[in-house]
Design a protein around this motif. Structure first.
Motif, PDB file in Angstrom:
ATOM      1  N   LEU A 455       1.040  -2.241   0.337  1.00  0.00           N
ATOM      2  CA  LEU A 455      -0.065  -0.465   0.253  1.00  0.00           C
ATOM      3  C   LEU A 455       1.033   1.219   0.247  1.00  0.00           C
ATOM      4  CD1 LEU A 455      -2.708  -0.873   2.548  1.00  0.00           C
ATOM      5  CD2 LEU A 455      -3.228  -0.285   0.278  1.00  0.00           C
ATOM      6  N   ARG A 456       2.262   1.048   0.195  1.00  0.00           N
ATOM      7  CA  ARG A 456       2.664   2.113   0.226  1.00  0.00           C
ATOM      8  C   ARG A 456       3.806   2.493  -0.566  1.00  0.00           C
ATOM      9  NH1 ARG A 456       4.561   6.355   4.220  1.00  0.00           N
ATOM     10  NH2 ARG A 456       5.524   8.068   3.062  1.00  0.00           N
ATOM     11  N   GLN A 497     -10.396   1.912  -0.432  1.00  0.00           N
ATOM     12  CA  GLN A 497     -10.279   3.908  -0.240  1.00  0.00           C
ATOM     13  C   GLN A 497      -8.799   3.679  -2.094  1.00  0.00           C
ATOM     14  OE1 GLN A 497      -8.404   5.997   2.680  1.00  0.00           O
ATOM     15  NE2 GLN A 497     -10.126   5.386   3.454  1.00  0.00           N
ATOM     16  N   ALA A 498      -6.841   2.360  -1.570  1.00  0.00           N
ATOM     17  CA  ALA A 498      -6.409   2.695  -2.863  1.00  0.00           C
ATOM     18  C   ALA A 498      -7.245   2.305  -4.145  1.00  0.00           C
ATOM     19  CB  ALA A 498      -5.531   1.588  -2.512  1.00  0.00           C
ATOM     20  N   ARG A 501      -9.206   5.295  -5.171  1.00  0.00           N
ATOM     21  CA  ARG A 501      -8.444   6.806  -5.798  1.00  0.00           C
ATOM     22  C   ARG A 501      -7.527   6.288  -7.351  1.00  0.00           C
ATOM     23  NH1 ARG A 501      -6.497   6.626  -0.163  1.00  0.00           N
ATOM     24  NH2 ARG A 501      -4.166   5.178  -1.282  1.00  0.00           N
ATOM     25  N   ASP A 502      -7.918   5.052  -7.686  1.00  0.00           N
ATOM     26  CA  ASP A 502      -6.848   4.013  -8.863  1.00  0.00           C
ATOM     27  C   ASP A 502      -8.037   4.265  -9.424  1.00  0.00           C
ATOM     28  OD1 ASP A 502      -4.703   4.275  -7.824  1.00  0.00           O
ATOM     29  OD2 ASP A 502      -4.537   1.828  -7.462  1.00  0.00           O
TER      30      ASP A 502
END
Length: 863
Positions: A455-456, A497-498, A501-502
């Protein structure tokens, strides 16, 4: 305390350590408190503390509800088991008659006096004890007095109800007649048990042995003197206990957190040298020590935080095989020992973590763990350029040390990775860890850290660092655990959430129209799945790795709902079977053999019709014999699945095993279901028309209800279509149907013969079941019209299957019985007998052949 999977410890710039609970947002753990990483530290006040210094504990609400339920069950048991209750009371009364009456009266008087003295003695002892916070004790005593008054009032109201509108059966179960006094009886709730017990519980009295000894002696004296029944004693205890926790929930309890002076005293008793205590977040403190002694992070463990998410944590433990034991079920001392033990084991394994400086208990409801303070920042507080490959490798090296000693962390979220100023990674937040952990839990840690780092930094860097440290085999072994349910709640939220966003970033932008009207933006499509990206990277280094997810769920919510629904349905159905004047089982036994044989043939023909309706919507060639056996196997699957869910899943699996891709298999099954729904509605309209309802017909009221229900459904559909947000919601749900099922139907139009078979099969499925129900009604000696039976089946089966019980048990039966009474004017006994016979032929008896067919198809590789 911490949640099973989401809690960890983090740090803030300047050396303050902070953490969070990913699942509850307000719990605490191993140096963990509730604020989100990177945000400003929360105020020192604990969540739930009001301006009056009180808080409502979830444990009090749980105990209040449990007490009310137990009181209700006690009254129901006393009423329904009158013979047992009265027999027990008579046996106890006979034994009590052996005690001389003067001796029983003296014992009753002495124990009553002792019970009344208990509250005063307890209050005086607590107020006069040295080092007591008298203000806090007075608040608790006031709560106790309020609870005692409430319990006494409830007792009086209960006694008035027993003497008034209560049923006589309950009066005889709770009381005993007083000898020599006509129409008089003992009290339904004995003496002062309820108010005294309410006072002791609500005032948080710590004495246990003496009060319970006195209360027990008072109860025995009351029985010996013939002044109470066992049920009256039990009700006194339950009312007092429930009133105490109801009061604690209503008015709250005084803030149980220890004062700074108590913390300093406990730390000095543990051999430390504290000089000041500063709140550093909910239930967390920064402690300065004198001289060169290092500062401390002190984590407060209190019983309120332990029970803050009791239901959620217990459910997670029941559901998942990898979830830790709920900390809410541990005693405070056990949780303290566990936290320290895991920390010591990690230090012994060579892992960089915060060492435990001291542990101490702060009374019955609180304890503390003091850690040596570590300066640093957590992973989510680092800038992107600071997350180097060396840092990732170090993080995996620390996990490798835990894995080597079979120590599970269970909460490898960003807040658990503390990076000191030198760039070294420390694993903190071990409160939910385990020693001697199993392989499944250890692999879950690898999957969690893979996701946290990906995730980071992205999937490629995370997997590359893991393979470099652990090796490709160890990382590949964790692939079956790489599924959302195995991750912490906070990680699942970050994945969503990722993905959003993508998806937004990848969505095409629509230029504004020149007319000035605002064009609706297209809904973003699904973004790239990070978990799939991790799997892809792992499979590059180990292509033969097992990628199929392992089942981690012990108990699925749908299964639990089906079991509960089945129990409720059985509870509703059994009284109908055995409480009628004419037993429907006997009516079934006397059924007409001719009509019974026709009903059996119709039920068997339904499986052949179902196979026709199934294969007719599959353009590929299928073995018709296996398709019929699959429909028979569906009778077994219905036993453990709600409504028609099991049949849909079984048919889809059958097509997949036949070599048809999943998308096409789902489309074929969906096309059949769609046409079946359309035919169902058309048949219902036709049978309503054929019933020939007239102004003087007894079926008019029922038909109005059916037509009215259809009209209401149409109005609701029109209303949804008229509201833009609701219309978009409906369109989003129907989009997969139009995108997959309709193209499949267009493909089937090229083969009209096969489509005709499917159409005929879907039509015959309902007709054969209607014929079966009609023949069952004729077999038990009733003569309803065929069209009316058709309306009954089509409406009742649809309504009953909407309830998620196995095969619609209970609800289908109740709906069919009620509709037969309304639509066909059958009496209840006849309707019940016809439905029992129908369900016996279509649901119960096919289970064994269905199991045989299911097993045979599995052995042949068809399922």
């Amino acid at each position: 305390m911490a949640d099973a999977t989401g809690n960890a410890t983090s740090g803030r710039t300047g050396g303050t350590v902070e953490g969070r609970d990913d699942s509850t947002g307000g719990g605490t753990s191993d140096g963990a408190a509730g604020g989100p990483s990177g945000a400003a530290p929360p105020p020192p006040a604990a969540p739930g503390i009001a301006a009056t210094g009180r808080l409502r504990q979830p444990a009090a609400l749980i105990r209040l509800l449990a007490g009310l339920v137990v009181i209700a069950l006690t009254l129901l048991s006393a009423d329904y088991a009158r013979a047992t209750t009265n027999g027990l009371a008579e046996d106890v009364g006979g034994a009590a008659a052996l005690v001389p009456h003067p001796l029983g009266g003296v014992a009753t008087g002495l124990t009553t006096a002792a019970v009344l003295l208990l509250p005063g003695c307890s209050a005086a002892r607590r107020l006069l004890a040295p080092g007591t916070d008298r203000r806090h004790v007075l608040q608790q005593l006031a709560d106790g007095v309020l609870a005692a008054v409430l319990a006494y009032g409830v007792t009086l109201l209960f006694a008035l109800w027993i003497d008034g509108p209560a049923p006589f059966s309950l009066v005889s179960a709770l009381t005993r007649p007083l000898p020599g006094v006509p129409l008089a009886h003992t009290e339904p709730v004995y003496g002062y048990l309820a108010p005294v017990l309410a006072f002791l519980a609500a005032s948080a009295a710590r004495e246990r042995r003496v009060p319970w000894t006195v209360l027990t002696l008072s109860a025995l004296a009351g029985i010996a003197a013939g002044a109470a029944t066992p049920t009256a004693l039990l009700l006194g205890v339950l009312i007092g206990w429930t009133a105490a926790h109801g009061t604690r929930w209503a008015v709250g309890t005084p803030d149980p957190r220890p004062r700074p002076g108590q913390l300093l005293h406990s730390l000095r008793e543990a051999g430390l040298h504290p000089v000041s205590v500063t709140p550093d977040g909910p239930d967390r403190y920064l402690v300065r020590q004198r001289g060169d002694h290092p500062d401390l992070d002190v984590q407060l463990l209190d019983r309120q935080a332990v029970t803050a998410a009791l239901v959620q944590r217990v459910w997670r433990r029941l559901r998942l095989r990898t979830a830790p034991h709920p900390r809410a079920l541990r005693s405070l001392r056990t949780g303290l020992e566990h936290e320290a033990l895991v920390s010591y084991a990690a230090v012994a394994a060579g892992v960089r973590t915060r060492p435990v400086a001291a542990t101490a208990e702060l009374g019955r409801d609180a304890a503390l763990v003091a850690y040596r303070r570590l300066p640093g920042r957590t992973l989510d507080e680092l800038a992107d350029e600071e997350v180097t490959d060396a840092l990732l490798t170090d993080a995996w090296g620390q996990l490798a040390l835990l894995q080597r000693r079979a120590i599970a962390h269970r909460a490898l979220v960003p807040a658990a990775l503390l990076v000191d100023p030198a760039g070294a990674v420390h694993l903190v937040g071990l409160a939910d860890g385990d020693i001697a952990a199993g392989e499944l839990v250890l692999l879950s840690d690898i999957a969690q850290l893979l996701t946290t780092l990906a995730l980071r930094t992205g999937a490629e860097r995370s997997v590359r660092a893991a393979v470099a440290v652990l090796g490709p085999d160890a990382v590949a072994a964790a692939l079956p655990l790489l599924q959302p349910i195995a991750l912490t709640p906070g990680t699942r939220a970050a994945l969503k959430q990722a993905a959003r966003r993508d998806a937004v970033a990848a969505a095409p932008r629509v230029p504004p129209q020149r007319t000035g009207a605002e064009a609706p933006a297209p809904a973003p499509g699904p973004g790239p799945d990070l978990l799939d990206g991790i799997r892809t990277e792992v499979l590059r280094s180990r292509p033969q790795a097992p990628a199929r997810p392992v089942r981690l769920e012990r108990l699925r919510p749908r299964t639990l709902l089906a079991v509960v629904g089945g129990l409720v349905a059985g509870w509703l159905l059994l009284p109908q079977l055995f409480a009628t004047e004419q037993n429907p089982i006997a009516a079934v036994a006397d059924a007409d053999p001719f009509w019974l044989a026709l009903a059996v043939l119709a039920a068997a023909a339904g499986h052949v019709a179902g196979a026709m309706g199934f294969v007719g919507f599959v353009p590929e060639r299928l073995d018709f014999r296996n398709a019929v056996l699959a429909q028979v196997a569906g009778s077994f699957v219905k036993l453990v699945s709600p409504g028609g869910v099991g049949g849909v899943a079984l048919n889809t699996r059958f097509l997949q095993r036949a070599g048809i891709p999943t998308a096409q298999a789902l489309s074929s099954v969906g096309a059949g279901q769609l046409l079946g729904l359309v035919l169902h509605l058309l048949q219902l309209g036709a049978f309503v028309y054929l019933t020939g309802v007239g102004p003087d017909s007894s079926e008019l009221e029922a038909m109005r209800a059916v037509v009215g229900g259809l009209a209401v459904a149409g109005v609701l559909l029109a209303s949804v279509s008229a509201v833009p947000p609701a219309r978009r919601w409906l369109a989003a749900r129907l989009r997969p149907l139009t995108a997959e099922v309709l193209p499949r139907l267009v493909e089937l139009l090229r083969n009209p013969g096969r489509l005709a078979v499917g159409f005929t099969g879907q039509l015959l499925v309902s007709l054969t079941l209607i014929v079966c129900l009609y023949c069952c009604a004729r077999a038990v000696g009733r003569e309803p019209s065929f069209a009316s039976v058709g309306v009954v089946f089509l409406v009742g089966n649809a309504a009953g299957n909407a309830v998620p019980t196995p095969g619609g048990v209970g609800f289908v039966d109740g709906a069919l019985v009620g509709l037969l009474e309304m639509v066909t004017s059958m009496e209840k006994d006849g309707a019940m007998a016809a439905v029992v016979l129908f369900r016996l032929l279509t649901f119960v008896l096919p289970v064994l052949p269905g199991w045989v067919a299911f097993t045979w198809l599995q052995r042949r590789g068809a399922l």
